[in-house]
Design a protein around this motif. Structure first.
Motif, short mmCIF file in Angstrom:
data_model
loop_
_atom_site.label_atom_id
_atom_site.label_comp_id
_atom_site.label_asym_id
_atom_site.label_seq_id
_atom_site.Cartn_x
_atom_site.Cartn_y
_atom_site.Cartn_z
N GLN A 160 0.89 -1.36 0.03
CA GLN A 160 -0.05 0.01 -0.01
C GLN A 160 0.98 1.24 0.15
O GLN A 160 0.71 2.32 -0.69
CB GLN A 160 -0.98 -0.15 1.37
CG GLN A 160 -2.05 -1.07 1.09
CD GLN A 160 -2.67 -1.26 2.63
OE1 GLN A 160 -2.35 -1.49 3.46
NE2 GLN A 160 -4.33 -0.98 2.37
N GLU A 163 2.31 1.66 -3.43
CA GLU A 163 1.31 2.19 -4.46
C GLU A 163 1.01 3.78 -4.10
O GLU A 163 0.92 4.53 -5.10
CB GLU A 163 -0.05 1.37 -4.28
CG GLU A 163 0.11 0.04 -4.73
CD GLU A 163 -1.22 -0.84 -4.36
OE1 GLU A 163 -2.14 -0.38 -3.75
OE2 GLU A 163 -1.15 -1.97 -4.51
N ALA A 164 0.88 4.02 -2.95
CA ALA A 164 1.06 5.52 -2.52
C ALA A 164 1.99 6.57 -3.02
O ALA A 164 1.97 7.40 -3.79
CB ALA A 164 0.51 5.69 -1.07
N ARG A 166 4.02 5.54 -5.44
CA ARG A 166 4.06 5.63 -7.01
C ARG A 166 2.99 6.66 -7.47
O ARG A 166 3.17 7.36 -8.53
CB ARG A 166 3.58 4.04 -7.83
CG ARG A 166 3.63 4.09 -9.24
CD ARG A 166 3.33 2.69 -9.72
NE ARG A 166 4.35 1.91 -9.40
CZ ARG A 166 5.32 1.50 -10.33
NH1 ARG A 166 4.92 1.70 -11.37
NH2 ARG A 166 6.13 0.85 -9.80
N ALA A 167 1.58 6.69 -7.03
CA ALA A 167 0.72 7.83 -7.28
C ALA A 167 1.30 9.25 -7.14
O ALA A 167 0.77 10.15 -7.76
CB ALA A 167 -0.56 7.59 -6.44
N MET A 168 2.49 9.39 -6.40
CA MET A 168 2.80 10.71 -5.98
C MET A 168 4.13 10.89 -7.20
O MET A 168 4.70 11.96 -6.96
CB MET A 168 3.28 11.03 -4.56
CG MET A 168 2.19 10.82 -3.78
SD MET A 168 3.06 11.19 -1.78
CE MET A 168 3.44 9.49 -1.56
N ASP A 171 8.90 6.36 -7.84
CA ASP A 171 8.77 4.87 -8.28
C ASP A 171 10.14 4.23 -7.80
O ASP A 171 11.09 4.25 -8.22
CB ASP A 171 8.84 4.91 -9.94
CG ASP A 171 8.78 3.28 -10.29
OD1 ASP A 171 8.46 2.21 -9.40
OD2 ASP A 171 9.06 2.89 -11.41
#
Length: 179
Positions: A160, A163-164, A166-168, A171
């Motif tokens: 989680q 994933e958070a 990566r959304a920002m 990577d």
């Protein structure tokens, strides 16, 4: 590694060679982007040198400049650290320097910088700070059970968090992930 520098001949992964002269105590590294700490640290599509790599460069450079082995009983305390501009590696390799200046009080001031392509351009300072060498003391002992008990918020899974990130636009590849 470029310039005939092999991993075996470099001083340390983020610190490649001593390039000191009479004007400056200096170490130089050439990053291609293929280094594990760059290849797996991508910010908004760009390979960016992680902040901890600057710290490791400063730590090892201070020890080497002082003539101390990384395995001796000496610790390095870094303080007054500033990150002013990230080092991003694109298609071209990037040459980065760390200059060290000993102070009268025994502290070592450092600048991590690069030089622009133009010969008369001003160096770009990416990070700076101060290193203090001292005999290694006993490490502080932490009570893991007390630390866990102080964490009252439920924890998310590592998946989680990544994933958070990566959304920002962060990577983190396998070399930068914990379990």
């Amino acid at each position: 590694m470029p310039d005939g520098i092999s991993p075996a001949s470099s001083i340390h992964p983020p610190l490649h060679r001593n390039t000191s002269d009479f004007t400056e105590q200096r170490f130089t590294s050439t990053f291609t982007g293929g280094e594990f700490f760059l290849a797996d640290h991508v910010v908004k599509g760009r390979r960016v040198l992680p902040g901890v790599a600057y710290l490791e460069m400063a730590r090892i450079a201070a020890l080497k400049a002082a003539g101390v082995s990384d395995r001796e009983d000496t610790s390095v305390r870094l303080k007054n650290i500033v990150w002013t501009q990230p080092i991003a590696v694109g298609e071209q390799a990037v040459q980065v320097h760390i200059g060290l200046i000993p102070e009268e009080n025994g502290e070592i001031v450092y600048d991590i910088y690069s030089k622009p392509e133009e010969a008369d351009g001003e160096p770009v300072v990416h990070s700076q700070g101060t290193a203090v060498l001292r005999p290694a003391g006993e490490a502080a002992k932490l009570n893991i059970q007390d630390l866990r008990a102080s964490c009252v918020e439920p924890c998310s899974s590592a998946v989680q968090y990544y994933e958070a990130f990566r959304a920002m636009g962060l990577d983190y590849g396998p070399a930068h992930r914990g379990s």
